[in-house]
Scaffold this motif. Structure first.
Motif, PDB file in Angstrom:
ATOM      1  N   PHE A  68       0.421  -1.599  -0.041  1.00 22.93           N
ATOM      2  CA  PHE A  68      -0.164   0.040   0.019  1.00 22.93           C
ATOM      3  C   PHE A  68       0.514   0.976   0.077  1.00 22.93           C
ATOM      4  CE2 PHE A  68      -1.840   3.339   2.267  1.00 22.93           C
ATOM      5  CZ  PHE A  68      -3.602   3.746   1.659  1.00 22.93           C
ATOM      6  N   GLU A  69       1.635   1.183   0.662  1.00 22.23           N
ATOM      7  CA  GLU A  69       3.035   2.110   1.127  1.00 22.23           C
ATOM      8  C   GLU A  69       3.623   2.649  -0.337  1.00 22.23           C
ATOM      9  OE1 GLU A  69       4.300   6.253   2.763  1.00 22.23           O
ATOM     10  OE2 GLU A  69       2.331   4.807   3.263  1.00 22.23           O
ATOM     11  N   ALA A  70       4.052   1.615  -0.735  1.00 22.88           N
ATOM     12  CA  ALA A  70       4.620   1.642  -2.314  1.00 22.88           C
ATOM     13  C   ALA A  70       4.051   1.919  -2.963  1.00 22.88           C
ATOM     14  CB  ALA A  70       5.620   0.333  -2.069  1.00 22.88           C
ATOM     15  N   ARG A  71       2.136   1.981  -3.073  1.00 24.10           N
ATOM     16  CA  ARG A  71       2.049   2.024  -4.252  1.00 24.10           C
ATOM     17  C   ARG A  71       1.189   3.809  -4.290  1.00 24.10           C
ATOM     18  NH1 ARG A  71      -1.734  -2.915  -4.872  1.00 24.10           N
ATOM     19  NH2 ARG A  71      -0.772  -4.050  -6.431  1.00 24.10           N
ATOM     20  N   ALA A  72       1.946   3.701  -3.066  1.00 28.34           N
ATOM     21  CA  ALA A  72       0.928   5.473  -2.468  1.00 28.34           C
ATOM     22  C   ALA A  72       2.856   6.375  -2.707  1.00 28.34           C
ATOM     23  CB  ALA A  72       0.657   5.737  -1.258  1.00 28.34           C
TER      24      ALA A  72
END
Length: 227
Positions: free
Chosen positions: A218-222
């Protein structure tokens, strides 16, 4: 790798879960340590942290794979909580990723358990003169890895203004995590050990400030790191 300093071998901690190997290493250390030196041994990370907080040690001889985690994580922890203790890895592992992780964590040496007593003793004796005991096989691999290790890492800008640095291997593993591969599957796919994969995923979690695979994706995509 930290700059090694001459060591007075008056207090040594051996961290190894195999009782036979643990006794062997402790015996070798006793043969070159100061008279009446304090030589302690433990079989896990938790016990090692407890001992290191109880009293100072000049040297810690650390195995990589322990029942409750990685000895490399312990070495990194020691830089903050026991900075006066120099760490040398004594392991059966000789994979490039493990070697680099140990060096980056702060180990001043890397020895292989498979060597005979005389070879290990000679390496440990060098510590007293400020040497860096490196198994010849490990030294060759470190030299071969230097061009890659010194290459600038990938930078992923954070909206907070901070930067997250991910190596090419970490980016590759993060992509596989996003596809749902397990650690064992990634190890087989990349021809790496499961321990190496675990070390990389822990580094990814730390850099992204997350605590799970889902949160990492999730964080990497954000951040725009993953599609």
């Amino acid at each position: 790798m930290m700059q090694p300093q001459p060591i007075t071998l008056d207090a040594v901690l051996v961290i190894e879960d195999d009782p036979v190997v643990r006794r062997r290493i402790a015996r070798l250390v006793a043969g070159i340590a100061e008279p009446e030196a304090h030589i302690a041994d433990v079989d896990c990370l938790a016990a090692a942290r407890s001992r290191l907080q109880e009293r100072p040690f000049a040297l810690a001889l650390v195995d990589v794979q322990l029942p409750d985690g990685s000895g490399i994580d312990l070495i990194a922890w020691m830089q903050r909580h026991a900075p006066g203790t120099q760490a040398v890895i004594v392991s059966a592992w000789a994979e490039e990723e493990i070697i680099l992780a140990g060096v980056r964590a702060g180990a001043v040496g890397y020895l292989l358990k498979e060597r005979d007593d005389a070879e290990i003793l000679m390496s440990l004796k060098s510590l007293r003169e400020g040497g860096a005991p490196i198994d010849p096989m490990i030294a060759r691999r470190i030299l071969a890895l230097l061009p890659t290790a010194m290459a600038p890492p990938a930078v992923v800008p954070r909206e907070t203004g901070q930067d997250v640095y991910l190596s090419d291997r970490e980016r590759e593993i993060l992509g596989l995590v996003a596809q749902g591969f397990s650690n064992r599957e990634m190890a087989d796919l990349l021809s790496l050990s499961r321990l190496t994969i675990e070390c990389h995923t822990k580094n990814i979690y730390r850099k992204l400030a997350v605590g799970s695979r889902t949160a990492a994706v999730f964080e990497a995509r954000a951040m725009g790191l993953l599609p």
